[in-house]
Motif scaffolding. Structure first.
Motif, PDB file in Angstrom:
ATOM      1  N   PHE A  35      35.601  51.373  36.301  1.00 43.29           N
ATOM      2  CA  PHE A  35      36.209  50.844  37.522  1.00 43.29           C
ATOM      3  C   PHE A  35      37.588  51.408  37.821  1.00 43.29           C
ATOM      4  O   PHE A  35      38.201  51.049  38.829  1.00 43.29           O
ATOM      5  CB  PHE A  35      36.252  49.311  37.499  1.00 43.29           C
ATOM      6  N   MET A 100      42.878  45.188  42.341  1.00 40.25           N
ATOM      7  CA  MET A 100      42.811  43.951  41.565  1.00 40.25           C
ATOM      8  C   MET A 100      41.965  44.131  40.319  1.00 40.25           C
ATOM      9  O   MET A 100      41.197  45.084  40.204  1.00 40.25           O
ATOM     10  CB  MET A 100      42.232  42.813  42.419  1.00 40.25           C
ATOM     11  N   LEU A 102      40.344  41.595  36.751  1.00 38.47           N
ATOM     12  CA  LEU A 102      40.353  40.438  35.846  1.00 38.47           C
ATOM     13  C   LEU A 102      39.832  40.898  34.495  1.00 38.47           C
ATOM     14  O   LEU A 102      38.832  41.636  34.437  1.00 38.47           O
ATOM     15  CB  LEU A 102      39.409  39.359  36.381  1.00 38.47           C
ATOM     16  N   LEU A 106      37.429  36.346  32.258  1.00 41.99           N
ATOM     17  CA  LEU A 106      37.833  35.574  33.454  1.00 41.99           C
ATOM     18  C   LEU A 106      36.978  35.864  34.680  1.00 41.99           C
ATOM     19  O   LEU A 106      37.190  35.270  35.741  1.00 41.99           O
ATOM     20  CB  LEU A 106      39.304  35.856  33.792  1.00 41.99           C
ATOM     21  N   ARG A 107      36.018  36.778  34.531  1.00 43.47           N
ATOM     22  CA  ARG A 107      35.217  37.132  35.717  1.00 43.47           C
ATOM     23  C   ARG A 107      34.150  36.080  35.986  1.00 43.47           C
ATOM     24  O   ARG A 107      33.835  35.279  35.139  1.00 43.47           O
ATOM     25  CB  ARG A 107      34.577  38.508  35.493  1.00 43.47           C
ATOM     26  N   LYS A 108      33.585  36.129  37.175  1.00 44.87           N
ATOM     27  CA  LYS A 108      32.474  35.262  37.608  1.00 44.87           C
ATOM     28  C   LYS A 108      32.813  33.773  37.520  1.00 44.87           C
ATOM     29  O   LYS A 108      31.996  32.952  37.133  1.00 44.87           O
ATOM     30  CB  LYS A 108      31.205  35.572  36.787  1.00 44.87           C
ATOM     31  N   GLN A 109      34.059  33.463  37.833  1.00 42.73           N
ATOM     32  CA  GLN A 109      34.456  32.045  37.895  1.00 42.73           C
ATOM     33  C   GLN A 109      35.097  31.745  39.241  1.00 42.73           C
ATOM     34  O   GLN A 109      35.756  30.726  39.416  1.00 42.73           O
ATOM     35  CB  GLN A 109      35.460  31.743  36.786  1.00 42.73           C
ATOM     36  N   GLY A 110      35.002  32.719  40.156  1.00 39.48           N
ATOM     37  CA  GLY A 110      35.594  32.519  41.472  1.00 39.48           C
ATOM     38  C   GLY A 110      37.056  32.940  41.555  1.00 39.48           C
ATOM     39  O   GLY A 110      37.693  32.786  42.597  1.00 39.48           O
ATOM     40  N   LEU A 111      37.607  33.478  40.458  1.00 40.88           N
ATOM     41  CA  LEU A 111      39.031  33.846  40.485  1.00 40.88           C
ATOM     42  C   LEU A 111      39.293  35.075  41.353  1.00 40.88           C
ATOM     43  O   LEU A 111      40.346  35.183  41.985  1.00 40.88           O
ATOM     44  CB  LEU A 111      39.538  34.109  39.056  1.00 40.88           C
ATOM     45  N   GLY A 112      38.325  36.009  41.393  1.00 44.38           N
ATOM     46  CA  GLY A 112      38.472  37.192  42.248  1.00 44.38           C
ATOM     47  C   GLY A 112      38.626  36.754  43.695  1.00 44.38           C
ATOM     48  O   GLY A 112      39.527  37.198  44.414  1.00 44.38           O
ATOM     49  N   ALA A 113      37.756  35.817  44.106  1.00 49.46           N
ATOM     50  CA  ALA A 113      37.808  35.310  45.482  1.00 49.46           C
ATOM     51  C   ALA A 113      39.142  34.597  45.729  1.00 49.46           C
ATOM     52  O   ALA A 113      39.773  34.770  46.771  1.00 49.46           O
ATOM     53  CB  ALA A 113      36.635  34.371  45.724  1.00 49.46           C
ATOM     54  N   VAL A 136      37.163  51.736  46.004  1.00 49.18           N
ATOM     55  CA  VAL A 136      36.293  51.146  44.976  1.00 49.18           C
ATOM     56  C   VAL A 136      35.211  52.169  44.626  1.00 49.18           C
ATOM     57  O   VAL A 136      34.712  52.867  45.503  1.00 49.18           O
ATOM     58  CB  VAL A 136      35.701  49.794  45.477  1.00 49.18           C
ATOM     59  N   PRO A 142      29.591  44.635  42.176  1.00 51.35           N
ATOM     60  CA  PRO A 142      30.196  43.296  42.261  1.00 51.35           C
ATOM     61  C   PRO A 142      31.493  43.308  43.067  1.00 51.35           C
ATOM     62  O   PRO A 142      31.720  42.434  43.904  1.00 51.35           O
ATOM     63  CB  PRO A 142      30.457  42.920  40.797  1.00 51.35           C
ATOM     64  N   ALA A 143      32.330  44.315  42.834  1.00 56.18           N
ATOM     65  CA  ALA A 143      33.602  44.387  43.571  1.00 56.18           C
ATOM     66  C   ALA A 143      33.324  44.610  45.061  1.00 56.18           C
ATOM     67  O   ALA A 143      33.932  43.964  45.920  1.00 56.18           O
ATOM     68  CB  ALA A 143      34.483  45.493  43.006  1.00 56.18           C
ATOM     69  N   ARG A 145      30.723  43.700  46.770  1.00 56.24           N
ATOM     70  CA  ARG A 145      30.208  42.437  47.366  1.00 56.24           C
ATOM     71  C   ARG A 145      31.363  41.497  47.687  1.00 56.24           C
ATOM     72  O   ARG A 145      31.422  40.897  48.752  1.00 56.24           O
ATOM     73  CB  ARG A 145      29.240  41.733  46.397  1.00 56.24           C
ATOM     74  N   LEU A 146      32.298  41.404  46.731  1.00 55.40           N
ATOM     75  CA  LEU A 146      33.451  40.519  46.932  1.00 55.40           C
ATOM     76  C   LEU A 146      34.254  40.965  48.158  1.00 55.40           C
ATOM     77  O   LEU A 146      34.593  40.164  49.030  1.00 55.40           O
ATOM     78  CB  LEU A 146      34.324  40.539  45.670  1.00 55.40           C
TER      79      LEU A 146
HETATM   80  C1  LIG Z   1      35.758  42.770  40.877  1.00 54.20           C
HETATM   81  C2  LIG Z   1      36.322  41.516  40.218  1.00 54.20           C
HETATM   82  C3  LIG Z   1      37.808  41.420  40.485  1.00 54.20           C
HETATM   83  C4  LIG Z   1      35.609  40.314  40.852  1.00 54.20           C
HETATM   84  O1  LIG Z   1      36.171  39.116  40.322  1.00 54.20           O
HETATM   85  P1  LIG Z   1      35.284  37.806  40.095  1.00 54.20           P
HETATM   86  O2  LIG Z   1      36.149  36.629  39.876  1.00 54.20           O
HETATM   87  O3  LIG Z   1      34.288  38.103  39.052  1.00 54.20           O
HETATM   88  O4  LIG Z   1      34.672  37.726  41.561  1.00 54.20           O
HETATM   89  P2  LIG Z   1      33.975  36.536  42.332  1.00 54.20           P
HETATM   90  O5  LIG Z   1      34.934  35.437  42.521  1.00 54.20           O
HETATM   91  O6  LIG Z   1      33.398  37.075  43.599  1.00 54.20           O
HETATM   92  O7  LIG Z   1      32.749  36.258  41.399  1.00 54.20           O
HETATM   93  C5  LIG Z   1      31.844  37.337  41.152  1.00 54.20           C
HETATM   94  C6  LIG Z   1      30.448  36.819  41.076  1.00 54.20           C
HETATM   95  O8  LIG Z   1      30.422  35.653  40.272  1.00 54.20           O
HETATM   96  C7  LIG Z   1      29.873  34.588  41.032  1.00 54.20           C
HETATM   97  N1  LIG Z   1      30.602  33.366  40.685  1.00 54.20           N
HETATM   98  C8  LIG Z   1      31.764  32.922  41.226  1.00 54.20           C
HETATM   99  N2  LIG Z   1      32.107  31.757  40.667  1.00 54.20           N
HETATM  100  C9  LIG Z   1      31.141  31.467  39.753  1.00 54.20           C
HETATM  101  C10 LIG Z   1      30.943  30.415  38.837  1.00 54.20           C
HETATM  102  N3  LIG Z   1      31.802  29.385  38.747  1.00 54.20           N
HETATM  103  N4  LIG Z   1      29.843  30.467  38.040  1.00 54.20           N
HETATM  104  C11 LIG Z   1      28.965  31.483  38.123  1.00 54.20           C
HETATM  105  N5  LIG Z   1      29.102  32.526  38.966  1.00 54.20           N
HETATM  106  C12 LIG Z   1      30.173  32.505  39.753  1.00 54.20           C
HETATM  107  C13 LIG Z   1      30.104  34.957  42.479  1.00 54.20           C
HETATM  108  O9  LIG Z   1      29.155  34.343  43.333  1.00 54.20           O
HETATM  109  C14 LIG Z   1      29.930  36.435  42.449  1.00 54.20           C
HETATM  110  O10 LIG Z   1      28.549  36.763  42.441  1.00 54.20           O
HETATM  111  P3  LIG Z   1      28.016  38.149  43.031  1.00 54.20           P
HETATM  112  O11 LIG Z   1      28.718  39.269  42.294  1.00 54.20           O
HETATM  113  O12 LIG Z   1      26.557  38.122  42.749  1.00 54.20           O
HETATM  114  O13 LIG Z   1      28.356  38.138  44.485  1.00 54.20           O
HETATM  115  C15 LIG Z   1      36.047  41.462  38.702  1.00 54.20           C
HETATM  116  O14 LIG Z   1      34.667  41.574  38.495  1.00 54.20           O
HETATM  117  C16 LIG Z   1      36.756  42.553  37.932  1.00 54.20           C
HETATM  118  O15 LIG Z   1      37.928  42.442  37.615  1.00 54.20           O
HETATM  119  N6  LIG Z   1      36.025  43.638  37.605  1.00 54.20           N
HETATM  120  C17 LIG Z   1      36.586  44.720  36.836  1.00 54.20           C
HETATM  121  C18 LIG Z   1      37.718  45.418  37.554  1.00 54.20           C
HETATM  122  C19 LIG Z   1      37.299  45.875  38.922  1.00 54.20           C
HETATM  123  O16 LIG Z   1      36.177  46.236  39.173  1.00 54.20           O
HETATM  124  N7  LIG Z   1      38.289  45.871  39.819  1.00 54.20           N
HETATM  125  C20 LIG Z   1      38.083  46.322  41.175  1.00 54.20           C
HETATM  126  C21 LIG Z   1      38.272  47.787  41.241  1.00 54.20           C
HETATM  127  S1  LIG Z   1      38.112  48.348  42.934  1.00 54.20           S
END
Ligand SMILES: CC(C)(COP(=O)(O)OP(=O)(O)OC[C@H]1O[C@@H](n2cnc3c(N)ncnc32)[C@H](O)[C@@H]1OP(=O)(O)O)[C@@H](O)C(=O)NCCC(=O)NCCS
Length: 183
Positions: A35, A100, A102, A106-113, A136, A142-143, A145-146
């Motif tokens: 990434f 950005m 995480l 800490l991923r997939k907990q809604g923190l990215g959003a 990106v 995943p990124a 989609r966000l």
């Molecule tokens: C890209 C990134 C910042 C997204 O952060 P995140 O917190 O995981 O993002 P979201 O808040 O959207 O959650 C991601 C997924 O988890 C799901 N999710 C959110 N809260 C959730 C929860 N409480 N339980 C389960 N799943 C959850 C979301 O629906 C989303 O699903 P999808 O990918 O199928 O759409 C993170 O994955 C990351 O740091 N990745 C590595 C670094 C990177 O790629 N940076 C961007 C470079 S351009």
């Protein structure tokens, strides 16, 4: 996991550097996507980097290179961030670039959003800024989609922009138009 988010200031520079070192080290490892184009973040000159963060955080929004960074704090450590940077020329100060990341737990907990919401709220209260750019990798769905959920749209892609661990990487440019200005 209890976390809190706030704008970083000079005294956070060291914790931010430690976070970036851990996070950049995750890219392309243990099943993670590639990434980032950064290579060997932990080999950078730390004092120089800390100085660079502090200088950019202190620039005002009419100075090229200004940066604002929010950190996700867990037990006093920074485990995630979102970064807005101004243009490097006076002629592009109406745009900000977003980046950005995480750490894995800490991923997939809604923190990215949450981080994007916070950055967009700050941008909407900052009338001098009218566009947000981000870059990106094409493999990072995943990124993408966000970003799409928040209205970012792809404007183009460059094939083979980076070669990381021998793999050619396509980079995508995404843009969001803010409703701040008249254009
Ligand atoms: C890209 C990134 C910042 C997204 O952060 P995140 O917190 O995981 O993002 P979201 O808040 O959207 O959650 C991601 C997924 O988890 C799901 N999710 C959110 N809260 C959730 C929860 N409480 N339980 C389960 N799943 C959850 C979301 O629906 C989303 O699903 P999808 O990918 O199928 O759409 C993170 O994955 C990351 O740091 N990745 C590595 C670094 C990177 O790629 N940076 C961007 C470079 S351009």
């Amino acid at each position: 996991m209890t976390s809190s988010i706030r704008l970083l200031t000079a005294s956070d520079a060291e914790a931010y550097f430690e976070h970036l070192s851990r996070h950049m080290g995750e890219s392309g490892r243990d099943g993670d996507f590639i990434f980032t184009p950064s290579d060997g973040y932990d080999r950078l000159n730390k004092p120089k980097e800390l100085e660079r963060f502090r200088e950019k955080w202190e620039l005002s929004l009419d100075e090229p290179g200004w940066t604002r960074t929010w950190g996700v704090f867990v037990n006093g450590d920074i485990r995630g961030h979102i970064d807005l940077r101004g243009g490097y020329l006076k002629t592009s100060l109406h745009r900000a670039s977003l980046a950005m990341g995480l750490e894995r737990p800490l991923r997939k907990q809604g923190l990215g959003a949450k981080l994007i919401e916070l950055a967009l709220q700050w941008l909407r209260e900052t009338p001098s800024l009218e566009w947000v750019d981000l870059y990106v990798f094409a493999n990072n769905h995943p990124a993408q989609r966000l970003y799409s959920r928040f209205g970012f749209r792809e404007t183009g892609r460059v094939a083979d922009l980076f070669r990381i661990h021998g793999e050619p990487i396509t980079d995508i440019h995404m843009v969001l138009k803010l409703e701040n200005g008249a254009t």
